[in-house]
Write a protein that holds these residues in place. Structure first.
Motif, PDB file in Angstrom:
ATOM      1  N   SER A  96       0.832  -1.200   0.000  1.00 43.91           N
ATOM      2  CA  SER A  96       0.000   0.000   0.000  1.00 43.91           C
ATOM      3  C   SER A  96       0.874   1.261   0.000  1.00 43.91           C
ATOM      4  O   SER A  96       0.582   2.229  -0.717  1.00 43.91           O
ATOM      5  CB  SER A  96      -0.921  -0.015   1.222  1.00 43.91           C
ATOM      6  N   ALA A  97       1.948   1.258   0.778  1.00 44.65           N
ATOM      7  CA  ALA A  97       2.873   2.400   0.793  1.00 44.65           C
ATOM      8  C   ALA A  97       3.514   2.574  -0.577  1.00 44.65           C
ATOM      9  O   ALA A  97       3.725   3.705  -1.039  1.00 44.65           O
ATOM     10  CB  ALA A  97       3.940   2.208   1.866  1.00 44.65           C
ATOM     11  N   TYR A  98       3.811   1.463  -1.259  1.00 41.08           N
ATOM     12  CA  TYR A  98       4.359   1.531  -2.616  1.00 41.08           C
ATOM     13  C   TYR A  98       3.352   2.184  -3.560  1.00 41.08           C
ATOM     14  O   TYR A  98       3.710   3.042  -4.371  1.00 41.08           O
ATOM     15  CB  TYR A  98       4.725   0.131  -3.111  1.00 41.08           C
ATOM     16  N   LYS A  99       2.093   1.811  -3.456  1.00 37.22           N
ATOM     17  CA  LYS A  99       1.067   2.389  -4.327  1.00 37.22           C
ATOM     18  C   LYS A  99       0.930   3.890  -4.085  1.00 37.22           C
ATOM     19  O   LYS A  99       0.771   4.670  -5.031  1.00 37.22           O
ATOM     20  CB  LYS A  99      -0.256   1.666  -4.137  1.00 37.22           C
ATOM     21  N   ASN A 100       1.005   4.317  -2.826  1.00 36.46           N
ATOM     22  CA  ASN A 100       0.956   5.748  -2.504  1.00 36.46           C
ATOM     23  C   ASN A 100       2.172   6.471  -3.088  1.00 36.46           C
ATOM     24  O   ASN A 100       2.059   7.579  -3.611  1.00 36.46           O
ATOM     25  CB  ASN A 100       0.877   5.968  -0.997  1.00 36.46           C
ATOM     26  N   TYR A 101       3.335   5.843  -2.991  1.00 37.19           N
ATOM     27  CA  TYR A 101       4.563   6.387  -3.557  1.00 37.19           C
ATOM     28  C   TYR A 101       4.410   6.576  -5.073  1.00 37.19           C
ATOM     29  O   TYR A 101       4.775   7.621  -5.618  1.00 37.19           O
ATOM     30  CB  TYR A 101       5.722   5.443  -3.223  1.00 37.19           C
ATOM     31  N   ARG A 102       3.882   5.573  -5.760  1.00 27.50           N
ATOM     32  CA  ARG A 102       3.703   5.656  -7.208  1.00 27.50           C
ATOM     33  C   ARG A 102       2.787   6.832  -7.578  1.00 27.50           C
ATOM     34  O   ARG A 102       3.031   7.530  -8.554  1.00 27.50           O
ATOM     35  CB  ARG A 102       3.134   4.347  -7.772  1.00 27.50           C
ATOM     36  N   ALA A 103       1.746   7.054  -6.775  1.00 35.22           N
ATOM     37  CA  ALA A 103       0.851   8.184  -7.039  1.00 35.22           C
ATOM     38  C   ALA A 103       1.595   9.515  -6.867  1.00 35.22           C
ATOM     39  O   ALA A 103       1.444  10.428  -7.697  1.00 35.22           O
ATOM     40  CB  ALA A 103      -0.358   8.121  -6.106  1.00 35.22           C
ATOM     41  N   ARG A 104       2.412   9.635  -5.808  1.00 32.53           N
ATOM     42  CA  ARG A 104       3.187  10.868  -5.608  1.00 32.53           C
ATOM     43  C   ARG A 104       4.206  11.048  -6.726  1.00 32.53           C
ATOM     44  O   ARG A 104       4.449  12.160  -7.187  1.00 32.53           O
ATOM     45  CB  ARG A 104       3.875  10.846  -4.241  1.00 32.53           C
ATOM     46  N   LEU A 105       4.817   9.951  -7.152  1.00 30.23           N
ATOM     47  CA  LEU A 105       5.808   9.992  -8.210  1.00 30.23           C
ATOM     48  C   LEU A 105       5.212  10.545  -9.508  1.00 30.23           C
ATOM     49  O   LEU A 105       5.849  11.338 -10.213  1.00 30.23           O
ATOM     50  CB  LEU A 105       6.363   8.588  -8.430  1.00 30.23           C
ATOM     51  N   LYS A 106       3.986  10.142  -9.825  1.00 27.06           N
ATOM     52  CA  LYS A 106       3.335  10.598 -11.064  1.00 27.06           C
ATOM     53  C   LYS A 106       3.070  12.096 -11.058  1.00 27.06           C
ATOM     54  O   LYS A 106       2.987  12.709 -12.120  1.00 27.06           O
ATOM     55  CB  LYS A 106       2.034   9.834 -11.287  1.00 27.06           C
ATOM     56  N   SER A 107       2.945  12.686  -9.870  1.00 26.18           N
ATOM     57  CA  SER A 107       2.688  14.122  -9.796  1.00 26.18           C
ATOM     58  C   SER A 107       3.955  14.938  -9.535  1.00 26.18           C
ATOM     59  O   SER A 107       3.891  16.162  -9.439  1.00 26.18           O
ATOM     60  CB  SER A 107       1.637  14.418  -8.718  1.00 26.18           C
ATOM     61  N   ASP A 108       5.104  14.282  -9.456  1.00 28.78           N
ATOM     62  CA  ASP A 108       6.374  14.955  -9.199  1.00 28.78           C
ATOM     63  C   ASP A 108       6.977  15.422 -10.533  1.00 28.78           C
ATOM     64  O   ASP A 108       7.230  14.606 -11.425  1.00 28.78           O
ATOM     65  CB  ASP A 108       7.333  13.991  -8.486  1.00 28.78           C
ATOM     66  N   ASP A 109       7.194  16.732 -10.672  1.00 22.97           N
ATOM     67  CA  ASP A 109       7.710  17.281 -11.931  1.00 22.97           C
ATOM     68  C   ASP A 109       9.055  16.671 -12.319  1.00 22.97           C
ATOM     69  O   ASP A 109       9.255  16.278 -13.469  1.00 22.97           O
ATOM     70  CB  ASP A 109       7.848  18.803 -11.849  1.00 22.97           C
TER      71      ASP A 109
END
Length: 116
Positions: free
Chosen positions: A62-75
């Motif tokens: 679950s923490a990995y999935k949250n990380y992936r979501a943040r990564l997609k919004s990181d310029d």
């Protein structure tokens, strides 16, 4: 709960290892900012010249999935992905999620007596 580690295996264009090093160094800033515990990136030194590894730990899937979501919004993360796509130095990428075996992690080397 024990953490999980994402092992990323890259097959690279061996003539573009410097480009991959830059890509990996960029992740050194991006991954921790987005919530991943970066264990490191590893590039060929001897032997096979087209395989590299990235290791990132997370508290849970679950923490990995949250990380992936943040990564997609990181310029900077998006720019790093775009650079890899444009330069085509990554030929193949595989992800495997593993758990460490307790009692085997972070074991320091034991000093051994010198043989005279």
């Amino acid at each position: 709960m024990p953490s999980i580690t994402c092992f990323i295996r890259y097959q690279l264009d061996p003539f573009q290892l410097d480009a991959f090093r830059t890509y990996a160094e960029n992740w050194g800033r991006i991954i921790p900012r987005c919530g991943g515990n970066l264990l490191g990136y590893f590039v060929p030194h001897e032997g096979t010249n087209d395989i590299a590894w990235g290791l990132i730990s997370f508290d849970s899937l679950s923490a990995y999935k949250n990380y992936r979501a943040r990564l997609k919004s990181d310029d900077e993360g998006r720019q790093n992905f775009a650079m890899a796509q444009q330069m085509k130095f990554i030929l193949r990428e595989e992800r495997t999620f593993l758990r460490g075996v307790e009692g085997t992690l972070h074991q320091p080397a034991l000093s051994t007596p010198r043989a005279d």
